[in-house]
Every structure is written in C-alpha cells, then in structure tokens.
Motif scaffolding. Sequence first.
Motif, short mmCIF file in Angstrom:
data_model
loop_
_atom_site.label_atom_id
_atom_site.label_comp_id
_atom_site.label_asym_id
_atom_site.label_seq_id
_atom_site.Cartn_x
_atom_site.Cartn_y
_atom_site.Cartn_z
N PHE A 92 -17.78 -25.58 88.64
CA PHE A 92 -17.38 -25.36 87.40
C PHE A 92 -16.29 -23.86 87.33
O PHE A 92 -15.87 -23.68 86.22
N LEU A 93 -16.12 -23.34 88.30
CA LEU A 93 -15.17 -22.16 88.23
C LEU A 93 -13.67 -22.46 87.87
O LEU A 93 -13.26 -21.55 86.68
N ALA A 94 -13.10 -23.68 88.15
CA ALA A 94 -11.77 -23.86 87.79
C ALA A 94 -11.92 -24.15 86.25
O ALA A 94 -10.75 -23.67 85.37
N SER A 95 -12.76 -24.66 85.60
CA SER A 95 -13.20 -24.86 84.27
C SER A 95 -13.20 -23.52 83.32
O SER A 95 -12.65 -23.43 82.29
N ALA A 96 -14.25 -22.69 83.99
CA ALA A 96 -14.28 -21.31 83.46
C ALA A 96 -12.86 -20.64 83.51
O ALA A 96 -12.31 -20.04 82.23
N PHE A 97 -11.90 -20.83 84.38
CA PHE A 97 -10.59 -20.24 84.40
C PHE A 97 -9.58 -20.69 83.25
O PHE A 97 -9.03 -20.10 82.51
N LEU A 98 -9.67 -22.11 82.98
CA LEU A 98 -9.10 -23.12 81.99
C LEU A 98 -9.46 -22.70 81.01
O LEU A 98 -8.63 -22.51 79.78
N ILE A 99 -10.77 -22.44 80.45
CA ILE A 99 -11.23 -22.36 79.31
C ILE A 99 -10.93 -20.84 79.05
O ILE A 99 -10.29 -20.78 77.77
N ALA A 100 -10.89 -19.93 79.62
CA ALA A 100 -10.28 -18.58 79.11
C ALA A 100 -8.78 -18.75 78.89
O ALA A 100 -8.24 -17.94 78.20
N ALA A 101 -8.13 -19.35 79.79
CA ALA A 101 -6.45 -19.36 79.60
C ALA A 101 -6.23 -20.22 78.28
O ALA A 101 -5.19 -19.89 77.59
N ASN A 102 -7.09 -21.17 77.81
CA ASN A 102 -6.46 -21.78 76.81
C ASN A 102 -7.39 -21.52 75.56
O ASN A 102 -7.28 -22.21 74.42
N HIS A 105 -7.75 -16.60 69.41
CA HIS A 105 -8.29 -15.91 68.39
C HIS A 105 -9.75 -15.74 68.58
O HIS A 105 -10.01 -15.20 69.44
N ARG A 106 -10.55 -16.39 67.78
CA ARG A 106 -12.05 -15.95 67.51
C ARG A 106 -12.75 -16.72 68.64
O ARG A 106 -14.13 -16.65 68.78
N SER A 107 -12.19 -17.61 69.35
CA SER A 107 -12.91 -18.55 70.25
C SER A 107 -13.48 -18.14 71.32
O SER A 107 -14.41 -18.45 72.03
N TYR A 108 -12.63 -16.97 71.57
CA TYR A 108 -13.29 -15.98 72.88
C TYR A 108 -14.84 -15.40 72.53
O TYR A 108 -15.52 -15.14 73.39
N HIS A 109 -15.09 -15.60 71.24
CA HIS A 109 -16.63 -14.66 70.79
C HIS A 109 -17.57 -15.64 71.45
O HIS A 109 -18.74 -15.35 71.75
N TRP A 110 -17.31 -16.98 71.41
CA TRP A 110 -18.47 -17.88 71.86
C TRP A 110 -18.11 -18.70 73.14
O TRP A 110 -18.87 -18.92 74.06
#
Length: 597
Positions: A92-102, A105-110
């Motif tokens: 799941f490490l690559a997904s964690a990278f891609l989730i942060a990259a994409n 705005h406020r989506s970082y909060h969750w």
Amino acid sequence: MLDMVKQWFWYDWIMLGLRLIISVSLVLTTIKFQEGLVLSLWIVIFWEIAAFSIPWVCLLLNYKYYLFTEILLFGGLCIHLTSLFPEAFPSFLASAFLIAANSAHRSYHWTAPAVVLVIPGIFYVVSPDNSYWFMVTYYGFAYVMGFAFHLLIVNHRQNETIRKQNAVLEQYMSQIERITLAEERNRLSRELHDTVGHAYTSIIMGMEALRSELATETGIQRLDSLLELGRKSIEEVRGYLHQMESPQQSISLVQSLQKLGDEFQEHARIEVSLRAFGDEYQLSRQAKMAFIRCLQESLTNAVRHGQATKITVSLQFGQQDTRLEVHDNGRGMEEWQEGFGMNAMKERAMNLQGQVSVYTKPGDGTLVTCSLPRQAEMEDDLIQLLIVDDQPFIRESLRVLLDKYQDLNVVGSAEDGKQAVDLCGRLQPHVVLMDLDMPRMNGAEATKMIKQQWPHIRVLIFTTFQDAEHALDLLRSGADGFLLKSSEPLELADTIRLIHRGGTLIDRGMSHKIFEKLDKSVQSTQLKIANDYDLTHREIEILQLFAKGLRYRTIASKLYLSDGTVRNYASSAYIKLGVRNKEEAVQKALEIGIIVS
C-alpha cells in the motif's frame, strides 16, 4: 477521455507508470502464492484489476472520487492480502504516495490520518506480527514524499499557466499595437486627405479660374508651371496616402485571417485551423477589418476565458452574405458575459448591417459567428445618383469616382439644397449624395423637403464632420445614412448600394456618438421617473436584472451581495411601485419606462 490523456504532462505519466508497475507486480505475486489464498485466484485478480483501473478512471473525472475509490478498493485489497500474508503490508506504500500526490484543498485533513494512522492500525489488527509504529513511519514517509511531489506538480502547473497567459498577453499586445498603428494610419490619411488634398485642389481650381485674367504670354507660362507643380504635388500626396495603408488592407481576407491565426498559434501555442468555403470576392475595408477584429477577439477569449487548446475557424463566401465562425474546444460558460471587446465586435457588424452571435455551453466550448451581408454590384439594376455639394471640384471628383462602377450612374449634380430639391422633382434619382454645409439651403433642410415630397428617394449624408446632435435631427427628418468624405471609393459605392436596397448605414465614429447621446437621453428619462417613485440606483439595477430573467441567487453573485440583501432591495422596490411580486414589478417598471425590454 482520450482528449484528457492527450493533455497529460510528464507527472501524469509517472503516476500512471507507478500504478501500473505496482499492479502488475501484485498480480504476479498473487499468482505465485495462490496456494495461500482464501478466495478464488480469479476473484483476487479481478479485484486487483478493478483496484488499478477504477481509481484511475475516477481520477480523470474528479480527484475526490479517486481518493475514496483508492482507499476503499486498493486499501481493502491490501488489508485482505496482509491478513493472509503479513509481509504484504508494504504493497500500500505506492498508494499512500499517490493519494498524497492527488489530494488537494481540505482533503488532506482526512486522507493523511486515514493513510498514516488508520490503514496501519487495520494492518496491525489483521496481522499483529507487524509493528504498528514501524508501519506508521513507513506510510508517513510515503505520504510526505507524495505531498512533496504534489507541490512539484502545483508549481509546474502554475508555471505552465503563467507561460500561457504571458503568451496570450504578448499576442494581445501585438494585436493592440497593430490596431493602434492601423487607426493612426487611417487618422493621418484622413487628415492629409481633408487638409493637404483639399488645399491643393482649391489652389489648382483657383489658378485655373485666373487663366482668363492673364494677358501676357509670360504670365500664362508661369500659370502653367504652377498648375503642373500643383498637380504633381497632389499626386505625390495621393501616393503617400496609398503607401500608408495597413498591410492587412493590401492582401485578401483569407490571407489576413490565415496570417492572424498562424501568429496566434505560434505565440499562444494553441492549434488554430482555418478553412475557407466558396469563391472569395472583394470586400470593403470596413468589412475586412470587422472580420479581422472579430477573429482577434474570439481567439483571445477562447484562451483567456475558455482555456481552449484547439480553435477551428471557418470562412464562407455565400451569395447573400459572408460568414465567419470561430469554434473552440474550451470549457464553455453557463452564462455568457459580454465585455468591451464583444460589444465592439457587435457594433462593427451592426454598422455594416450584419450581426455577431455567441453560443456557449459548459463542456461544449464556444461558437462565435459573425455574418455580414454581401455588397455585390448589381449590373442589372442601374442606380441613379444625384450629387449635392457646393464645391465644384468635389462634385466632379465624385462623378469621376462613381462612374467607374457599372451599376452607378450620376444623373445630375446640385450646388445647394434648393437646386437639389428642384432636380429631385425632375430627375427622380434613386439616391441623393447630400452635403450639409451649403449656401441658400443647407443639406438638413433639403433632406427634410425631399423626404416629405418623395419618400422613396434615399438620402445619404456625405459630410466632413461628426456632429451627433445634427445627425439625430437628420435621422428624424428621414436621412437614410451617414458617411464621412474621407471614406474610400469602394466603401462609398457599397454604402450607396446598401442605401438603395433599403438599408441604413451610419459611420462607426458617428454612430458611437449618437448612441452615447441616446443613452444619456434614456438615462435622464429613467432618472426622472425613478425620482418620482423614490427608487434608488440599486433598486433599479435589480429590477433590470429581474427583467433579464435572473434569480435572486444569480443577482446576488453578480452584484457581490448576499441573497438576503437582494431580497430586501427587491421588497423595498415592490412597496414603492405598489406591487406584490417580482413579475408585477417588472411589468410595472416596463410600463412606466424605468427599464426597457
């Protein structure tokens, strides 16, 4: 979707490649260790394919859809595999990278707590052999790297936007420079034509009149020498005027538009394609400039407001009209907002009896259409002309210029308004070319008498000065058009044909002044009525927007007010007008003249 892929940058391909590598590796590893699976191998493989493709498709539509599907599908797959194989948690490490990259705005909060804390917690629950804080550190580092990659993407996008805007601004400045030079050329041409040319002509005519008063041979020789010098000088002036023409005026319309499109494509990096249909015929300078200005404004709006990447230009030479269509693949607009450039385009077209229309819809781009009627020569319909001017050399010059056209026939000339009225009774011309400032009876009085006695005779005011007050009076008296004497012969001929067919044409500069004067008159009347009902400027403005069919929320957004404030203004206007609702208020405002339909 294919169009979206064509617009990808290098970072989009990097993220797709990373997803592809991880997904292929996961499928191969699953096949290798299929003995330890609880579910069927093909079910797990289908799950892995869905976890790769569905979030990727969602990312093309909306990043929020991607975040949810990535966490649910790929995260759920990794949790299932980790429950079977504890060493599978790094998948799941690559997904964690891609989730942060994409994220944005406020989506970082969750997304950050979900990826860094919640997912590792679930991994720890299903596989206690793995250290929770070790996994948190792993996923935290991957998320931070993805966030850094996101900042790199944002910086690249901003630089790309700035580059495009700079290219558009450079192109726009280039257009403004060309417009300024063209207008200055036209102004200088008119000034030289109306001053130097007039002076030379008057001198030559004056010297010709002195010929009979000279008795000696030497005097006659000197007079001939002066006449030759004067004629040579005026020819040189005409040569200078010809050289001062804009380069766009010396080439065809198709070539001018093609050159404009190529320049815009080179500077703005936008694909511009031009297609011409039908056989090209000669157009007046005003018509050519109207099409050129229309294309310039449409290209700029397509990039600056529509963010288009491809623009298609179609030019059609028809039997009845000439039509220019500019269609872009931009994002379009829910409600078209007309600015100064669009209003100027419509004014140019209106002055030539044409029209400009705009169709736009979100997702469908924008289509701008400029259509001008064709001013073709009517060889089978000879137009009888009467020239009225107090200057003999102007009457003779106009006769020479207009006799070049097969469909125009000068049947007479008059030196003042009284003589013009008499000749109209005898000759019954189709069109009268009328000067204004003349002895005995001026052009305004003559026009009024002609239109009263012979309404079918068309009168074209051919004057030197732009007088809006005088022009309004002449319009009320029945004048059919206004044209300045500095106009080119082809424009004059086209205008005469248009007037003969029943059209009306007013010189652009003069029409602008007339409309300003009419606007002031209408505003003055509206202000008086508004004062009678004690309506404020804001209340009148809201009533005008109601008349256009706008809702409270749209009006609030347009005026930068709250919805409640707009409703308060509207309620106050209802009370002052003695009505109960919006529909009655609009009807009452139209009846009393506060707003116009």
